[in-house]
Design a protein around this motif. Structure first.
Motif, PDB file in Angstrom:
ATOM      1  N   PRO A  85       0.633  -1.148  -0.031  1.00  0.00           N
ATOM      2  CA  PRO A  85      -0.071   0.042  -0.065  1.00  0.00           C
ATOM      3  C   PRO A  85       0.908   1.198  -0.071  1.00  0.00           C
ATOM      4  O   PRO A  85       0.396   2.183  -0.491  1.00  0.00           O
ATOM      5  CB  PRO A  85      -0.800  -0.311   1.261  1.00  0.00           C
ATOM      6  CG  PRO A  85      -0.933  -1.475   1.585  1.00  0.00           C
ATOM      7  CD  PRO A  85       0.478  -2.210   0.970  1.00  0.00           C
ATOM      8  N   ASP A  86       2.026   1.128   0.882  1.00  0.00           N
ATOM      9  CA  ASP A  86       2.759   2.557   0.972  1.00  0.00           C
ATOM     10  C   ASP A  86       3.414   2.749  -0.620  1.00  0.00           C
ATOM     11  O   ASP A  86       3.319   4.055  -0.928  1.00  0.00           O
ATOM     12  CB  ASP A  86       3.946   2.356   1.803  1.00  0.00           C
ATOM     13  CG  ASP A  86       3.299   2.131   3.215  1.00  0.00           C
ATOM     14  OD1 ASP A  86       2.370   2.792   3.429  1.00  0.00           O
ATOM     15  OD2 ASP A  86       3.790   1.519   3.808  1.00  0.00           O
ATOM     16  N   ILE A  87       4.052   1.865  -1.236  1.00  0.00           N
ATOM     17  CA  ILE A  87       4.647   2.051  -2.445  1.00  0.00           C
ATOM     18  C   ILE A  87       3.383   2.576  -3.420  1.00  0.00           C
ATOM     19  O   ILE A  87       3.465   3.482  -4.322  1.00  0.00           O
ATOM     20  CB  ILE A  87       5.063   0.814  -3.147  1.00  0.00           C
ATOM     21  CG1 ILE A  87       6.366   0.622  -2.310  1.00  0.00           C
ATOM     22  CG2 ILE A  87       5.685   1.081  -4.587  1.00  0.00           C
ATOM     23  CD1 ILE A  87       7.364  -0.626  -2.365  1.00  0.00           C
ATOM     24  N   LEU A  88       2.420   1.677  -3.483  1.00  0.00           N
ATOM     25  CA  LEU A  88       1.074   2.146  -4.069  1.00  0.00           C
ATOM     26  C   LEU A  88       0.756   3.592  -4.192  1.00  0.00           C
ATOM     27  O   LEU A  88       0.210   4.358  -5.056  1.00  0.00           O
ATOM     28  CB  LEU A  88      -0.257   1.028  -4.115  1.00  0.00           C
ATOM     29  CG  LEU A  88      -1.244   1.408  -4.784  1.00  0.00           C
ATOM     30  CD1 LEU A  88      -0.854   1.043  -6.248  1.00  0.00           C
ATOM     31  CD2 LEU A  88      -2.383   0.388  -4.627  1.00  0.00           C
ATOM     32  N   GLN A  89       0.379   4.005  -2.890  1.00  0.00           N
ATOM     33  CA  GLN A  89       0.061   5.396  -2.571  1.00  0.00           C
ATOM     34  C   GLN A  89       1.115   6.089  -3.031  1.00  0.00           C
ATOM     35  O   GLN A  89       0.741   7.222  -3.648  1.00  0.00           O
ATOM     36  CB  GLN A  89      -0.096   5.591  -1.085  1.00  0.00           C
ATOM     37  CG  GLN A  89      -0.356   6.847  -0.534  1.00  0.00           C
ATOM     38  CD  GLN A  89      -1.733   7.338  -1.159  1.00  0.00           C
ATOM     39  OE1 GLN A  89      -2.936   6.621  -0.764  1.00  0.00           O
ATOM     40  NE2 GLN A  89      -2.188   8.169  -1.807  1.00  0.00           N
ATOM     41  N   ASN A  90       2.183   5.759  -3.115  1.00  0.00           N
ATOM     42  CA  ASN A  90       3.263   6.992  -3.422  1.00  0.00           C
ATOM     43  C   ASN A  90       3.186   7.049  -4.988  1.00  0.00           C
ATOM     44  O   ASN A  90       3.585   8.320  -5.689  1.00  0.00           O
ATOM     45  CB  ASN A  90       4.585   6.526  -3.029  1.00  0.00           C
ATOM     46  CG  ASN A  90       5.841   7.532  -3.561  1.00  0.00           C
ATOM     47  OD1 ASN A  90       5.760   8.531  -3.333  1.00  0.00           O
ATOM     48  ND2 ASN A  90       6.622   6.870  -4.199  1.00  0.00           N
ATOM     49  N   GLN A  91       2.987   5.716  -5.681  1.00  0.00           N
ATOM     50  CA  GLN A  91       2.738   5.993  -7.271  1.00  0.00           C
ATOM     51  C   GLN A  91       1.588   6.645  -7.551  1.00  0.00           C
ATOM     52  O   GLN A  91       1.621   7.466  -8.545  1.00  0.00           O
ATOM     53  CB  GLN A  91       2.973   4.446  -7.658  1.00  0.00           C
ATOM     54  CG  GLN A  91       4.082   3.921  -7.595  1.00  0.00           C
ATOM     55  CD  GLN A  91       4.060   2.374  -8.070  1.00  0.00           C
ATOM     56  OE1 GLN A  91       2.975   1.796  -7.917  1.00  0.00           O
ATOM     57  NE2 GLN A  91       5.265   1.657  -8.570  1.00  0.00           N
ATOM     58  N   LEU A  92       0.409   6.493  -6.869  1.00  0.00           N
ATOM     59  CA  LEU A  92      -0.558   7.271  -7.125  1.00  0.00           C
ATOM     60  C   LEU A  92      -0.448   8.797  -6.856  1.00  0.00           C
ATOM     61  O   LEU A  92      -0.938   9.596  -7.787  1.00  0.00           O
ATOM     62  CB  LEU A  92      -1.794   6.784  -6.404  1.00  0.00           C
ATOM     63  CG  LEU A  92      -2.261   5.431  -6.740  1.00  0.00           C
ATOM     64  CD1 LEU A  92      -3.393   4.954  -5.648  1.00  0.00           C
ATOM     65  CD2 LEU A  92      -2.799   5.275  -7.816  1.00  0.00           C
ATOM     66  N   ASP A  93       0.164   9.348  -6.089  1.00  0.00           N
ATOM     67  CA  ASP A  93       0.616  10.708  -5.804  1.00  0.00           C
ATOM     68  C   ASP A  93       1.418  11.015  -6.885  1.00  0.00           C
ATOM     69  O   ASP A  93       0.927  12.315  -7.308  1.00  0.00           O
ATOM     70  CB  ASP A  93       1.231  10.781  -4.329  1.00  0.00           C
ATOM     71  CG  ASP A  93       0.299  10.582  -3.204  1.00  0.00           C
ATOM     72  OD1 ASP A  93      -0.865  10.578  -3.338  1.00  0.00           O
ATOM     73  OD2 ASP A  93       0.962  10.261  -2.094  1.00  0.00           O
ATOM     74  N   GLN A  94       2.188  10.331  -7.274  1.00  0.00           N
ATOM     75  CA  GLN A  94       3.085  10.825  -8.552  1.00  0.00           C
ATOM     76  C   GLN A  94       2.267  11.205  -9.865  1.00  0.00           C
ATOM     77  O   GLN A  94       2.261  11.960 -10.533  1.00  0.00           O
ATOM     78  CB  GLN A  94       4.386  10.083  -8.803  1.00  0.00           C
ATOM     79  CG  GLN A  94       5.236   9.848  -7.444  1.00  0.00           C
ATOM     80  CD  GLN A  94       6.533   9.154  -7.650  1.00  0.00           C
ATOM     81  OE1 GLN A  94       6.750   8.284  -8.586  1.00  0.00           O
ATOM     82  NE2 GLN A  94       7.415   9.055  -6.812  1.00  0.00           N
ATOM     83  N   LEU A  95       1.450   9.936 -10.065  1.00  0.00           N
ATOM     84  CA  LEU A  95       0.680   9.876 -11.227  1.00  0.00           C
ATOM     85  C   LEU A  95      -0.251  11.176 -11.201  1.00  0.00           C
ATOM     86  O   LEU A  95      -0.835  11.738 -12.283  1.00  0.00           O
ATOM     87  CB  LEU A  95       0.007   8.629 -11.493  1.00  0.00           C
ATOM     88  CG  LEU A  95       0.913   7.205 -11.746  1.00  0.00           C
ATOM     89  CD1 LEU A  95       0.119   6.105 -11.748  1.00  0.00           C
ATOM     90  CD2 LEU A  95       1.279   7.644 -13.188  1.00  0.00           C
ATOM     91  N   TYR A  96      -1.204  11.429  -9.997  1.00  0.00           N
ATOM     92  CA  TYR A  96      -1.717  12.612 -10.090  1.00  0.00           C
ATOM     93  C   TYR A  96      -1.209  13.777 -10.511  1.00  0.00           C
ATOM     94  O   TYR A  96      -1.681  14.608 -11.150  1.00  0.00           O
ATOM     95  CB  TYR A  96      -2.519  12.369  -8.480  1.00  0.00           C
ATOM     96  CG  TYR A  96      -3.236  13.974  -8.271  1.00  0.00           C
ATOM     97  CD1 TYR A  96      -4.623  13.918  -9.061  1.00  0.00           C
ATOM     98  CD2 TYR A  96      -2.861  14.848  -7.579  1.00  0.00           C
ATOM     99  CE1 TYR A  96      -5.178  15.121  -8.622  1.00  0.00           C
ATOM    100  CE2 TYR A  96      -3.641  15.785  -7.289  1.00  0.00           C
ATOM    101  CZ  TYR A  96      -4.663  15.868  -7.831  1.00  0.00           C
ATOM    102  OH  TYR A  96      -5.504  16.946  -7.755  1.00  0.00           O
ATOM    103  N   LEU A  97      -0.014  13.985  -9.816  1.00  0.00           N
ATOM    104  CA  LEU A  97       0.685  15.329  -9.847  1.00  0.00           C
ATOM    105  C   LEU A  97       1.280  15.460 -11.298  1.00  0.00           C
ATOM    106  O   LEU A  97       1.056  16.534 -12.000  1.00  0.00           O
ATOM    107  CB  LEU A  97       1.879  15.218  -9.087  1.00  0.00           C
ATOM    108  CG  LEU A  97       1.690  15.360  -7.511  1.00  0.00           C
ATOM    109  CD1 LEU A  97       2.996  15.538  -6.867  1.00  0.00           C
ATOM    110  CD2 LEU A  97       1.073  16.788  -7.298  1.00  0.00           C
ATOM    111  N   ALA A  98       1.464  14.406 -11.867  1.00  0.00           N
ATOM    112  CA  ALA A  98       1.792  14.373 -13.437  1.00  0.00           C
ATOM    113  C   ALA A  98       0.586  14.586 -14.452  1.00  0.00           C
ATOM    114  O   ALA A  98       0.640  15.358 -15.370  1.00  0.00           O
ATOM    115  CB  ALA A  98       2.605  13.104 -14.031  1.00  0.00           C
ATOM    116  N   ASN A  99      -0.442  14.235 -14.051  1.00  0.00           N
ATOM    117  CA  ASN A  99      -1.686  14.425 -15.050  1.00  0.00           C
ATOM    118  C   ASN A  99      -2.735  15.416 -14.183  1.00  0.00           C
ATOM    119  O   ASN A  99      -4.158  15.462 -14.454  1.00  0.00           O
ATOM    120  CB  ASN A  99      -2.427  13.142 -15.245  1.00  0.00           C
ATOM    121  CG  ASN A  99      -1.632  12.351 -15.715  1.00  0.00           C
ATOM    122  OD1 ASN A  99      -1.619  12.294 -17.198  1.00  0.00           O
ATOM    123  ND2 ASN A  99      -0.818  11.260 -15.030  1.00  0.00           N
ATOM    124  N   GLY A 100      -2.417  16.296 -13.372  1.00  0.00           N
ATOM    125  CA  GLY A 100      -3.336  17.205 -12.736  1.00  0.00           C
ATOM    126  C   GLY A 100      -4.038  18.362 -13.537  1.00  0.00           C
ATOM    127  O   GLY A 100      -5.193  18.639 -13.003  1.00  0.00           O
TER     128      GLY A 100
END
Length: 575
Positions: A85-100
């Motif tokens: 979950p921690d790695i997954l949450q971090n990846q989702l955070d990065q993907l959200y920032l890239a496509n915000g």
């Protein structure tokens, strides 16, 4: 009494004629001018509207393609991190920032309807929520594709559309979800209409608006919950077969144009305020009326000036009499007048009419003789063809080949329609060849043989004029006599070439041929009369005479043949 005489005179009549003609012309031109400008303006605005909508559709197609590509990229990125979950949450955070710029949130919906999200607000609402149930079920119902919801109000993303895709791992299911940023879509796309007086919107198939121009504030919601634009509800606009509508928005006329986007089940539509156009057309109508009034006034002045020249008809009559004196007897003046000019015209017409009658009597007699001979010659050719065509149909039916009857009948109808037209009509060589092809098709069916047609000519000669039904009888003779009544197969060759100011058309076969002496006598009428059953002689003689009657003695038919080598029939036409 004086007024009545004046009204019967040349001056008054000429004045009225000029006034009516000129005034009517100006009125017609004014009306046509107004209608042309009106229709052209409306058409141009509609076409411009469609072009703008097409560009919007292209942009939206690229927008959704980008969303789909991002979806597949995220799936491949996070699939290996589902157990952490921690790695997954971090990846989702990065993907959200890239496509915000295009997305309000990227998150994963678990089976218990809890989420792991990249949006700050969604992290505060990560516990199970009932509104996620339909998103989860939508992905389960479409496990192999990406699906989008209708617009709705999300707890943590506001007004949005959610795009989902099923994510399976370790025998468990989850749903990858994107919440689209509709405000960004409006800001980046729909403002394009504000620079062109167009208000643009996007509509979901459920009748719910997806996005719209910030200046489009005419949308209302009826008591039954339907969204409306002016007097039209969105569901009616979406489902209607036409793509252009007229309505009233806030009391002003408006035109709505739509363009379907079947991949997303959306339509993109535009609203154009027609008030400026109608004001322009009102001004144009006033200008046209003014033009008509000025034209009528000028017509009045012109008619008055022209009527003053009452002596012009007299001088015109004198010139015509001078032409008669020089030998031109085709002068005619139609007269319904009761004035001085009418009396002179009556005398003039009576004088040349008697002379013309005596001369025309001889010309009419010769023309009638010529026409009757052409009709007799043509009637000799048409029954010959019709007899053989009906025989072909009879053989097909007798042999039980019913599958060929329909095309055979169509070919016969085409030939009959072509053949029953006025024989004096000129047709092109191309049309004659088309008729020959229909005829050969019928004969191939009738004799169960293959009579091929070979064409040898320059393309420019295909449009040269020839007489109607001039080639088919020659082709028929080639089959019946050259190929012995259909017992032999062979090729019919039709060629055409220039010969000075003439066009030579040659129809040849490779059949049994004939003696040179017989070929030389075949165009003689007396020889055909001696052998009435040989319809080939009659047919070729008729064709020869038709060409000469229409074009003169320098044109006609020439036949050459050799036993065992075939026959060539050449036709000469002027170019």
């Amino acid at each position: 009494m004086g007024m009545m005489s004046w009204m019967k005179g040349i001056t008054f009549k000429l004045f009225v004629i000029c006034l009516v003609f000129a005034g009517s012309t100006v009125l017609i031109i004014s009306v046509l001018f107004y209608n042309y400008i009106k229709e052209d303006t409306i058409h141009s605005r509609v076409e411009q509207n469609r072009q703008i909508l097409q560009k919007v559709k292209q942009y939206l197609d690229m927008y959704f393609l980008m969303i789909e590509n991002t979806h597949y990229t995220v799936l491949s990125t996070i699939k290996l991190s589902m157990d952490n979950p921690d790695i997954l949450q971090n990846q989702l955070d990065q993907l959200y920032l890239a496509n915000g710029g295009n997305l309000k949130n990227i998150y994963i919906i678990n089976e218990d309807l809890s989420i792991i999200g990249g949006n700050v607000i969604s992290k505060a609402y990560d516990e199970p929520l009932p509104e996620r149930q339909r998103l989860y079920e939508q992905a389960l119902a479409n496990p192999l594709s990406i699906k989008a919801t209708e617009p709705y109000m999300s707890t943590y993303s506001g007004r949005t559309i959610t795009v989902t895709r099923l994510l399976s791992y370790n025998n468990e299911n989850a749903v990858l979800a994107f919440d689209l940023d509709l405000e960004a879509l409006e800001d980046h796309l729909l403002r394009i209409g504000d620079y062109n007086d167009y208000k643009i919107g996007i509509l979901h198939q459920s009748g719910v608006p997806v996005a719209q121009s910030l200046s489009l504030n005419a949308m209302t919601v009826s008591a039954d919950g339907k969204y409306k634009l002016g007097t039209l509800d969105f569901m009616s606009i979406y489902n209607a077969g036409k793509d252009v509508f007229t309505t009233q928005i806030n009391g002003a006329p408006a035109t709505i144009t739509k363009l379907l986007m079947p991949r997303q089940n959306w339509i993109v539509y535009s609203v154009l305020d027609e008030t400026p156009l109608r004001k322009s057309l009102e001004r144009l109508r006033a200008y046209s009326a003014g033009l008509g009034f000025v034209g009528f006034f000028l017509s009045l002045v012109t008619a008055f000036l022209v009527s003053r020249f009452i002596r012009k008809p007299v001088y015109y009559l004198k010139r015509k009499m001078r032409e008669v004196r020089n030998g031109n007897l085709d002068i005619v003046i139609s007269n319904h007048r009761q004035d001085e000019f009418g009396e002179l015209a009556d005398t003039f017409d009576d004088m040349i009419g008697r002379i013309r009658h005596l001369i025309n009597h001889l010309n009419v007699s010769e023309q009638m003789k010529r026409d009757m001979e052409i009709q007799v010659l043509q009637s000799q050719i048409n029954p010959h063809f019709l007899y053989n065509a009906l025989g072909s149909i009879s053989n097909v039916v007798a042999l039980g080949r019913t599958g060929e009857v329909d095309r055979l009948v169509r070919s016969l109808i085409s030939i009959l329609e072509y053949g029953i037209a006025d024989a004096s009509d000129r047709v092109t060589l191309r049309e004659e060849l088309r008729n020959v092809k229909d005829y050969l098709y019928i004969q191939n069916i009738r004799y169960d043989q293959m009579f091929a047609l070979e064409e040898q000519m320059d393309a420019e000669l295909l449009d040269a004029p020839v007489l109607r039904m001039i080639l088919q009888p020659i082709v028929e003779n080639g089959i019946f006599h050259g190929y012995q009544g259909g017992t032999l197969e062979g090729t019919i060759t039709v060629s055409a070439c220039r010969d000075g100011g003439r066009m030579i058309i040659a129809v040849s076969d490779k059949g049994v041929g004939m003696e040179e002496e017989l070929a030389g006598r075949i165009l003689q009428r007396s020889y055909g009369a001696e052998r009435p059953k040989r319809r080939q002689r009659i047919g070729l003689y008729n064709i020869h005479k038709r060409i000469q009657l229409y074009y003169g003695e320098d044109y006609g038919v020439e036949v050459s043949s050799k036993p065992g080598e075939g026959t060539v029939v050449r036709l000469a036409f002027p170019l």
